[in-house]
Scaffold this motif. Structure first.
Motif, mmCIF file in Angstrom:
data_model
loop_
_atom_site.group_PDB
_atom_site.id
_atom_site.type_symbol
_atom_site.label_atom_id
_atom_site.label_comp_id
_atom_site.label_asym_id
_atom_site.label_seq_id
_atom_site.Cartn_x
_atom_site.Cartn_y
_atom_site.Cartn_z
ATOM 1 N N PRO A 1 19.161 43.090 -57.427
ATOM 2 C CA PRO A 1 20.306 43.209 -56.531
ATOM 3 C C PRO A 1 20.068 44.219 -55.415
ATOM 4 O O PRO A 1 19.244 45.122 -55.549
ATOM 5 N N GLY A 2 20.813 44.045 -54.332
ATOM 6 C CA GLY A 2 20.695 44.942 -53.198
ATOM 7 C C GLY A 2 21.877 44.759 -52.281
ATOM 8 O O GLY A 2 22.787 43.971 -52.560
ATOM 9 N N GLY A 3 21.875 45.495 -51.174
ATOM 10 C CA GLY A 3 22.997 45.436 -50.253
ATOM 11 C C GLY A 3 22.556 45.292 -48.815
ATOM 12 O O GLY A 3 21.412 45.614 -48.466
ATOM 13 N N ILE A 4 23.461 44.801 -47.975
ATOM 14 C CA ILE A 4 23.198 44.724 -46.542
ATOM 15 C C ILE A 4 24.479 45.054 -45.779
ATOM 16 O O ILE A 4 25.583 44.874 -46.285
ATOM 17 N N THR A 5 24.308 45.587 -44.583
ATOM 18 C CA THR A 5 25.423 45.620 -43.640
ATOM 19 C C THR A 5 25.153 44.510 -42.634
ATOM 20 O O THR A 5 24.020 44.327 -42.181
ATOM 21 N N VAL A 6 26.193 43.767 -42.310
ATOM 22 C CA VAL A 6 26.056 42.556 -41.501
ATOM 23 C C VAL A 6 26.341 42.859 -40.038
ATOM 24 O O VAL A 6 27.396 43.423 -39.697
ATOM 25 N N HIS A 7 25.412 42.489 -39.180
ATOM 26 C CA HIS A 7 25.586 42.680 -37.740
ATOM 27 C C HIS A 7 26.727 41.789 -37.250
ATOM 28 O O HIS A 7 26.866 40.647 -37.703
ATOM 29 N N PRO A 8 27.563 42.265 -36.317
ATOM 30 C CA PRO A 8 28.695 41.458 -35.857
ATOM 31 C C PRO A 8 28.314 40.097 -35.272
ATOM 32 O O PRO A 8 29.138 39.183 -35.251
ATOM 33 N N THR A 9 27.070 39.956 -34.798
ATOM 34 C CA THR A 9 26.644 38.686 -34.200
ATOM 35 C C THR A 9 25.984 37.752 -35.205
ATOM 36 O O THR A 9 25.448 36.711 -34.821
ATOM 37 N N ALA A 10 26.026 38.096 -36.488
ATOM 38 C CA ALA A 10 25.276 37.327 -37.484
ATOM 39 C C ALA A 10 25.825 35.922 -37.699
ATOM 40 O O ALA A 10 25.081 35.025 -38.124
ATOM 41 N N ALA A 11 27.107 35.700 -37.444
ATOM 42 C CA ALA A 11 27.692 34.394 -37.743
ATOM 43 C C ALA A 11 28.883 34.128 -36.838
ATOM 44 O O ALA A 11 29.558 35.053 -36.382
ATOM 45 N N GLU A 12 29.118 32.840 -36.597
ATOM 46 C CA GLU A 12 30.318 32.432 -35.871
ATOM 47 C C GLU A 12 31.460 32.317 -36.876
ATOM 48 O O GLU A 12 31.349 31.606 -37.875
ATOM 49 N N LEU A 13 32.548 33.019 -36.617
ATOM 50 C CA LEU A 13 33.628 33.096 -37.581
ATOM 51 C C LEU A 13 34.414 31.788 -37.641
ATOM 52 O O LEU A 13 34.723 31.182 -36.615
#
Length: 258
Positions: A168-180
């Motif tokens: 297991p691990g963690g990430i912080t997601v960049h605001p541009t990573a996905a279209e909401l």
């Protein structure tokens, strides 16, 4: 191979308070930077199967934000809510979230937004993973699972960096990573009619009250004030040549050109 994810979300102040008044409830909502993390988690669920759980630490009013998560397609929502958690800084918040993640046990990844719209520190994701002694990659825009690890692409200073991270691990997601995706009206109805937000008091977390809340917070916000940046706009008329001449004159008079 399925990926079970947890998304840590914040019930954030979306509008500044009026001077001398507490912010009304309508000024608060789901932290917009966490929407990207939720979207990435839901996309991973669609690709690899698995579950998505949203976790937040906030007053009871934050159930509104967690119902929004459920309406988007999150499977389970947990609210850490206790008077003993009031006044927590980012370190105490991360301690509480870490305890909740340990209690939730079986998960592969925990996702965070890069920062919050109000505090804007970006501390909670890294500090929570430090509490858990697990790896973290920040500013992630792409994730691919390969066996017991993931390959992630991280956006940093205009560069795309690739990392391999064990689970297991963690990430912080960049605001541009996905279209909401849009919030579906039927999802809102179902989230209240068919799904319950679990509420965990401090006793459920099995934490010493001294490590959370004000007593567990080495930093405290004494006050907030609006900063006047003092910037002013000057509009320049005339032809391009005249505008260029006036611009040079303005910059020279301000001591910016010599």
């Amino acid at each position: 191979m399925a990926i079970d994810t947890i998304v840590c979300v914040k019930y954030a102040a979306l509008k500044p308070p009026e001077p001398g008044r507490n912010s009304p409830a309508e000024n608060y909502g789901l932290n917009p930077f966490d929407r990207s993390a939720i979207e990435v988690a839901l996309t991973l669920k669609e690709i690899y199967k698995g579950t998505v759980t949203a976790v937040s630490m906030a007053p009871l009013l934050a159930k509104r934000a967690l119902h929004e998560c459920l309406a988007l397609g999150v499977d389970r929502a947990v609210l850490l809510c206790d008077p003993g958690l009031a006044g927590s800084d980012t370190l105490a918040t991360s301690t509480a979230l870490g305890a909740a993640l340990k209690r939730l046990q079986s998960w592969d990844m925990v996702l965070f937004g890069t920062r919050s719209a109000d505090g804007d520190t970006g501390h909670v994701g890294p500090q929570t993973m430090e509490v858990l002694d697990l790896p973290l990659v920040t500013g992630v825009v792409e994730i691919e699972r390969i066996e017991d690890e993931v390959t992630v692409n991280r956006l940093s200073d205009g560069m795309l960096e690739a990392f391999q991270m064990p689970l297991p691990g963690g990430i912080t997601v960049h605001p541009t990573a996905a279209e909401l995706r849009d919030l579906p009206l039927h999802g809102i109805e179902d989230s209240y009619a068919k799904s319950a937000v679990e509420t965990w008091p401090l006793s459920t977390l099995a934490l010493d009250p001294a490590v959370v809340g004000e007593s567990g917070s080495p930093t405290r916000v004494l006050s907030t004030t609006k900063k006047d940046r003092g910037k002013r706009c000057r509009f320049i008329d005339g032809s391009p040549a005249e505008q260029a001449e006036q611009l040079v004159a303005h910059l020279s008079s301000d001591g910016l050109l010599t």
